[in-house]
Design a protein around this motif. Structure first.
Motif, short mmCIF file in Angstrom:
data_model
loop_
_atom_site.label_atom_id
_atom_site.label_comp_id
_atom_site.label_asym_id
_atom_site.label_seq_id
_atom_site.Cartn_x
_atom_site.Cartn_y
_atom_site.Cartn_z
N GLU A 46 0.73 -1.01 -0.16
CA GLU A 46 0.06 -0.24 -0.66
C GLU A 46 1.20 1.20 0.38
OE1 GLU A 46 -3.04 -0.45 -1.06
OE2 GLU A 46 -2.28 -2.07 -0.80
N ALA A 47 1.87 1.42 0.72
CA ALA A 47 2.48 2.62 0.71
C ALA A 47 3.80 2.45 -0.82
CB ALA A 47 4.56 2.36 2.08
N LYS A 48 4.01 1.59 -1.22
CA LYS A 48 4.44 1.08 -2.60
C LYS A 48 3.71 2.04 -3.98
CE LYS A 48 6.73 -0.95 -5.93
NZ LYS A 48 7.13 -2.24 -6.08
N ALA A 49 2.32 1.60 -3.47
CA ALA A 49 1.46 2.32 -4.31
C ALA A 49 1.19 3.52 -4.00
CB ALA A 49 -0.06 1.45 -4.21
N ARG A 50 1.36 4.28 -3.28
CA ARG A 50 0.74 5.69 -2.46
C ARG A 50 1.77 6.75 -3.47
NH1 ARG A 50 -0.68 3.51 2.27
NH2 ARG A 50 0.80 3.74 2.93
N ALA A 51 3.35 5.54 -2.73
CA ALA A 51 4.49 6.82 -3.89
C ALA A 51 4.13 6.54 -4.71
CB ALA A 51 5.59 5.99 -2.99
N GLU A 52 3.65 5.44 -6.29
CA GLU A 52 3.05 5.58 -7.05
C GLU A 52 2.34 7.01 -7.59
OE1 GLU A 52 2.52 1.63 -7.69
OE2 GLU A 52 4.50 0.85 -8.06
N ARG A 53 0.97 6.60 -7.14
CA ARG A 53 0.31 7.96 -7.35
C ARG A 53 0.77 9.42 -7.18
NH1 ARG A 53 -2.38 3.82 -4.17
NH2 ARG A 53 -2.86 6.02 -2.42
N GLU A 54 1.69 9.45 -6.18
CA GLU A 54 2.56 10.61 -6.02
C GLU A 54 2.85 10.74 -7.32
OE1 GLU A 54 4.22 10.70 -2.35
OE2 GLU A 54 2.60 11.73 -1.01
N GLU A 55 4.25 10.08 -7.67
CA GLU A 55 4.71 10.31 -8.83
C GLU A 55 3.99 10.99 -10.25
OE1 GLU A 55 6.72 6.87 -9.55
OE2 GLU A 55 8.01 7.30 -7.75
N VAL A 69 -0.62 12.97 -8.06
CA VAL A 69 -2.02 12.92 -7.40
C VAL A 69 -1.10 13.28 -5.85
CG1 VAL A 69 -3.58 11.53 -5.89
CG2 VAL A 69 -2.45 10.75 -8.16
N THR A 70 -2.27 14.86 -5.40
CA THR A 70 -1.93 15.23 -4.05
C THR A 70 -2.33 14.56 -2.90
OG1 THR A 70 -1.29 17.06 -5.07
CG2 THR A 70 -1.78 16.84 -2.90
N MET A 71 -1.39 13.75 -2.00
CA MET A 71 -1.63 12.86 -0.98
C MET A 71 -2.69 14.07 -0.39
SD MET A 71 -2.21 10.25 -2.42
CE MET A 71 -1.83 8.99 -1.86
N LEU A 72 -3.74 14.14 0.27
CA LEU A 72 -3.91 14.64 1.19
C LEU A 72 -4.08 14.11 3.00
CD1 LEU A 72 -6.73 16.45 -0.31
CD2 LEU A 72 -4.67 17.28 -0.49
#
Length: 350
Positions: free
Chosen positions: A289-298, A301-304
């Motif tokens: 899940e952490a890796k997927a969040r990092a990929e979306r930021e790349e 996507v702004t992670m709130l």
């Protein structure tokens, strides 16, 4: 006499086409030949999905464990032409040997199945693992009522579920006034109780709905959001809760089951249980899940900040009320399944 001699070659051919060929095989190889059994298995999901890959592994293991005497031909993406709402009837009639079963598809024939497990049932991913035995037990019983034997299945990953919007939203208050896409009627009822306007939009139509302003936000599985290019039409994301992931069960029609030997049945159970346990062990994975969040930021996507504990509690409370209503509409089985799940939830550690 001459008449019988003229018929002799034909008689020999007939004999060699039957038992004599088996005798010849025994003589040549030292063991009797075994008939190969092939089962047709329906799957509604495309082969590129992880669950489909596990299904392929299941078929491979059945072939290995039986030394090729029992095979499963998997027909992905509904290529057998079967309609999922009809699947319980199809299996009961023995019109197909096996199928991947997902309870939410059968609301017409078994409405109680939709009330087994809903979004908002869990607040932490680990709670899913505690509830999974009860979920599985209910599904096995329900499918058994349709003369369907279950032999393990795929435990879906517990992905993050987020609210994906065009503008920053990470509170229920901010979500009010927005038009929200969801994937099930239960979620419409849940968000309505929170004064949020939600509507069911199929996944294939979600991108266009966001692009054209039909909706402002999407309630969606964050971990796999890039596979549907959600980052192209939403710039902000906030985590809400973990996915209450309904497992896929491997179902065998009674007609096909009756035609198998005890050894072949054991092979199906063993291979299916192996897949269940392996997917279960991989279901909760914080690193994934952490890796997927990092990929979306790349991807821009702004992670709130996640929705607050207070907001999550409000969502869970609204979900439970909508769940109870869904169960009542489903009839006696729906109520039974709901109450069994509530008993299991009440035993979760604090």
């Amino acid at each position: 006499m001459e008449r019988y001699i003229r018929k002799l070659p034909k008689a020999l051919c007939t004999m060699l086409g039957g038992g004599a060929l088996a005798l010849a095989a025994t003589t040549m190889h030292g063991a009797p030949a075994h008939a190969e059994t092939t089962l047709k298995m329906h799957s509604q999901i495309v082969e590129s999905r992880p669950e489909a890959q596990w299904l392929n592994k299941f078929a491979e293991r059945v072939a290995e464990k039986s030394d090729g005497e029992l095979k499963i031909n998997v027909y992905h993406a509904g290529s057998l032409g079967l309609k999922d709402p009809d699947l319980l009837r199809i299996l009961k009639a023995g019109a197909v040997d096996m199928a991947m079963l997902y309870g939410g598809y059968y609301t017409r024939d078994a409405p109680g199945l939709a009330a087994v497990y809903v979004q908002g049932a869990i607040r932490e991913p680990e709670q899913h693992m505690e509830l999974l035995p009860t979920v599985r037990e209910i599904y096995e019983e329900a499918y058994g009522d349709w003369n369907i034997n279950t032999v393990g299945g795929v435990v879906s990953p517990v992905f993050d579920v987020g609210i994906h919007c065009k503008s920053p939203v990470n509170t229920l208050e901010e979500l009010k006034g927005k038009k929200l896409r969801v994937w099930a009627a239960h979620l419409v009822d849940t968000f309505t109780r929170l004064d949020v306007a939600a509507q069911v939009i199929p996944q294939n139509d979600m991108y266009l709905a966001l692009q054209t302003g039909v909706v402002d936000c999407a309630y969606y599985l964050s971990t796999v959001a890039p596979t549907v290019s959600l980052h192209e039409v939403t710039e902000y994301e906030a985590y809400l809760h973990p996915w209450a992931a309904v497992p896929w069960m491997f179902g065998v029609s009674q007609k096909a089951w009756a035609g198998l030997s005890d050894e072949q049945r054991d092979i199906l159970r063993e291979a299916g249980e192996e897949i269940w346990q392996e997917t279960r062990e991989a279901a909760v994975d914080p690193e994934r899940e952490a890796k997927a969040r990092a990929e979306r930021e790349e991807l821009g996507v702004t992670m709130l900040e996640p929705f607050s504990e207070e907001d999550v509690s409000k969502f869970v409370a609204a979900s439970k009320k909508a769940w109870r209503e869904l169960a009542e509409k489903a009839g006696p089985k729906g109520i039974e399944y709901y109450e069994r799940m509530q008993d299991a939830i009440s035993e979760l550690p604090e």
